[in-house]
Design a protein around this motif. Structure first.
Motif, PDB file in Angstrom:
ATOM      1  N   ASP A   1      44.898  65.518  58.395  1.00 35.69           N
ATOM      2  CA  ASP A   1      44.635  65.869  56.997  1.00 35.69           C
ATOM      3  C   ASP A   1      44.499  64.620  56.141  1.00 35.69           C
ATOM      4  N   TYR A   2      45.413  63.671  56.329  1.00 40.17           N
ATOM      5  CA  TYR A   2      45.369  62.458  55.517  1.00 40.17           C
ATOM      6  C   TYR A   2      44.121  61.629  55.811  1.00 40.17           C
ATOM      7  N   LEU A   3      43.776  61.497  57.085  1.00 42.76           N
ATOM      8  CA  LEU A   3      42.629  60.666  57.449  1.00 42.76           C
ATOM      9  C   LEU A   3      41.312  61.284  57.007  1.00 42.76           C
ATOM     10  N   SER A   4      41.226  62.602  57.016  1.00 39.61           N
ATOM     11  CA  SER A   4      39.962  63.254  56.664  1.00 39.61           C
ATOM     12  C   SER A   4      39.870  63.622  55.190  1.00 39.61           C
ATOM     13  N   CYS A   5      41.026  63.924  54.581  1.00 42.49           N
ATOM     14  CA  CYS A   5      41.014  64.379  53.187  1.00 42.49           C
ATOM     15  C   CYS A   5      42.384  64.148  52.564  1.00 42.49           C
ATOM     16  N   PRO A   6      42.615  62.987  51.983  1.00 43.85           N
ATOM     17  CA  PRO A   6      43.929  62.699  51.392  1.00 43.85           C
ATOM     18  C   PRO A   6      44.383  63.740  50.380  1.00 43.85           C
ATOM     19  N   ASP A   7      43.451  64.339  49.651  1.00 45.80           N
ATOM     20  CA  ASP A   7      43.838  65.360  48.670  1.00 45.80           C
ATOM     21  C   ASP A   7      44.457  66.568  49.364  1.00 45.80           C
ATOM     22  N   LYS A   8      43.902  66.951  50.513  1.00 43.20           N
ATOM     23  CA  LYS A   8      44.459  68.073  51.275  1.00 43.20           C
ATOM     24  C   LYS A   8      45.866  67.726  51.760  1.00 43.20           C
ATOM     25  N   TYR A   9      46.025  66.500  52.242  1.00 40.90           N
ATOM     26  CA  TYR A   9      47.344  66.064  52.692  1.00 40.90           C
ATOM     27  C   TYR A   9      48.350  66.132  51.541  1.00 40.90           C
ATOM     28  N   ASN A  10      47.980  65.615  50.386  1.00 42.71           N
ATOM     29  CA  ASN A  10      48.903  65.596  49.248  1.00 42.71           C
ATOM     30  C   ASN A  10      49.251  67.006  48.781  1.00 42.71           C
ATOM     31  N   GLU A  11      48.264  67.903  48.807  1.00 49.67           N
ATOM     32  CA  GLU A  11      48.527  69.278  48.392  1.00 49.67           C
ATOM     33  C   GLU A  11      49.503  69.958  49.349  1.00 49.67           C
ATOM     34  N   ARG A  12      49.271  69.790  50.641  1.00 49.98           N
ATOM     35  CA  ARG A  12      50.175  70.403  51.622  1.00 49.98           C
ATOM     36  C   ARG A  12      51.573  69.793  51.538  1.00 49.98           C
ATOM     37  N   LYS A  13      51.624  68.502  51.303  1.00 49.03           N
ATOM     38  CA  LYS A  13      52.929  67.848  51.171  1.00 49.03           C
ATOM     39  C   LYS A  13      53.678  68.406  49.962  1.00 49.03           C
ATOM     40  N   GLN A  14      52.990  68.544  48.845  1.00 49.68           N
ATOM     41  CA  GLN A  14      53.628  69.070  47.641  1.00 49.68           C
ATOM     42  C   GLN A  14      54.125  70.497  47.847  1.00 49.68           C
ATOM     43  N   ASN A  15      53.432  71.233  48.680  1.00 49.49           N
ATOM     44  CA  ASN A  15      53.832  72.617  48.959  1.00 49.49           C
ATOM     45  C   ASN A  15      54.844  72.720  50.102  1.00 49.49           C
ATOM     46  N   ASN A  16      55.325  71.559  50.572  1.00 53.52           N
ATOM     47  CA  ASN A  16      56.334  71.490  51.646  1.00 53.52           C
ATOM     48  C   ASN A  16      55.844  72.060  52.973  1.00 53.52           C
ATOM     49  N   TYR A  17      54.523  72.097  53.152  1.00 52.77           N
ATOM     50  CA  TYR A  17      53.975  72.672  54.386  1.00 52.77           C
ATOM     51  C   TYR A  17      54.441  71.898  55.614  1.00 52.77           C
ATOM     52  N   TYR A  18      54.316  70.583  55.592  1.00 54.21           N
ATOM     53  CA  TYR A  18      54.643  69.781  56.779  1.00 54.21           C
ATOM     54  C   TYR A  18      56.134  69.833  57.092  1.00 54.21           C
TER      55      TYR A  18
END
Length: 414
Positions: free
Chosen positions: A276-293
């Motif tokens: 997610d981070y390598l392909s789309c940092p915004d997606k990574y940040n959104e999932r992180k904020q939502n505690n997905y990981y």
């Protein structure tokens, strides 16, 4: 977009099944132990025949295999060592992981063309020692766990560009310096630096005053005692950008003694986070904020989490003083043994009890997880049963979506 080839997800594999799970669930490389010279003597480990089988499977999926030989050797350990290294080189192992300079010298002479990585046990805390290992022929160091991200970045900037840094990003933390523990040897006669650690850092301790034998005083105000050496588990899944920025090439997950379920759960979560981070940092940040990981890695048993030394020296908040138990939110109830057919039925190997009517989560090696209610369960005799209480019993279950061999099934603990 950041170059994916610059980041490696390195997973533990304590036996062949865990190797398969690590490979299928997204590892770029796995590290394994043979029957000799590694620091996990209690793991099942690999004999030469099984090691070759594992290497062949990993290579068929484009995954590398590193073999640990990271004990601190005594004189007798060198008997047969060169021949062992030649065997693992001949069957295709991609690198040796060592910490002892004598072991390193044997490897360089026995298998001069084999890549050698320097274990965290070698206390890699500075760029001068890294450059010395490079001059001797090593091409990767595993950074000491006591380093901050800034210190690792400083090492990266002062070592040759073709030398990699590998660092632990997830798993159990040793209380001792880079894992070089003397407690186990002193208290039990089991040498942690020889692969026989008794994990005394997880035990309960009291203070005894020498003139009052038998009077056990708690180290903190708790009549149960305290676990003064018991660290929380490392988890850096919410800090992928910082790890990349520090120049870490290989993200290493601890856990050769852990279960296949743990390996699959944690590897897949980090695979998703990295991609997610390598392909789309915004997606990574959104999932992180939502505690997905965090929610995903926490579906495997774990202690509370810490970032270790990466952002500064740990404090009392990074220790667990009250118990040595794990947090377990899900049970691993089964693993797919055969792909589902056109009728939706698949063969499942039971791992923990489940029954009809249970809502379970199917956790595939590839793709999104999905929930379903367990309907009919058919045992090996073709008889419909209400529950599956027998370990490793083969059962047929109908799935709402196609499933494949080695997909796993978990059930939330209510």
């Amino acid at each position: 977009m950041i170059d994916k080839d610059k980041i490696e997800l390195l997973a533990p594999a304590g036996d062949y099944e865990k190797l398969v799970i690590a490979v299928l669930y997204g590892a770029d490389a796995v590290y394994i132990g043979g029957e000799e010279y590694g620091l996990r003597a209690k793991a099942k480990n690999f004999d030469i025949e099984t090691m070759k089988k594992g290497i062949d499977f990993a290579h068929s999926h484009g995954v590398k295999v590193y073999v640990t030989a990271n004990i601190y050797a005594h004189n007798d350990d060198f008997n047969g060592m060169a021949e062992y290294f030649k065997k693992i080189y001949s069957i295709g192992a991609d690198a040796l992981l060592v910490s002892d300079l004598g072991v390193f010298s044997v490897a360089k002479e026995a298998v001069p063309d084999m890549e050698i990585h320097i274990s965290t046990q070698a206390n890699n805390t500075n760029y001068m020692s890294a450059k010395m290992w490079y001059s001797l022929g090593a091409r990767r160091i595993v950074s000491a766990r006591e380093l901050s991200l800034n210190e690792i970045k400083d090492i990266r900037e002062n070592i040759p560009s073709d030398m990699d840094i590998e660092a632990f990003v997830h798993g159990a933390m040793c209380i001792s310096y880079s894992g070089r523990c003397l407690l186990s040897s002193y208290l039990t006669g089991r040498d942690a630096n020889h692969g026989e650690c008794a994990h005394p850092c997880r035990w309960k301790y009291y203070v005894v005053e020498e003139t009052r034998p038998g009077e056990y005083m708690p180290v903190v105000e708790n009549e149960r005692g305290t676990y003064i050496y018991n660290s929380k588990d490392l988890c850096m899944i919410n800090y992928i950008p910082e790890l990349v920025s520090a120049g870490i090439r290989s993200f290493k997950i601890e856990g050769r003694m852990k279960t296949p379920f743990y390996v699959g759960t944690v590897v897949k979560a980090y695979r998703q986070a990295i991609d997610d981070y390598l392909s789309c940092p915004d997606k990574y940040n959104e999932r992180k904020q939502n505690n997905y990981y965090i929610n995903e890695v926490s579906k495997a048993s774990h202690r509370d989490y810490t970032t270790g030394f990466y952002f500064g020296k740990p404090t009392s908040q990074d220790q667990v003083y009250t118990n040595n138990s794990y947090i377990r939110e899900y049970d691993f109830v089964g693993i797919i043994d055969e792909d589902s057919g056109d009728d939706g039925y698949a063969v499942v190997m039971q791992r923990n009890k489940f029954e009809t009517g249970d809502v379970v989560e199917v956790f595939p090696a590839k793709g999104e997880s999905f929930k379903m209610e367990v309907g009919q369960i058919i045992n090996e005799d073709g008889i419909a049963v209400e529950s599956a209480p027998h370990p490793k019993e083969l059962l047929k279950i109908k799935f709402s979506r196609p499933v494949h061999k080695y997909d796993m099934i978990r059930k939330e603990i209510k």
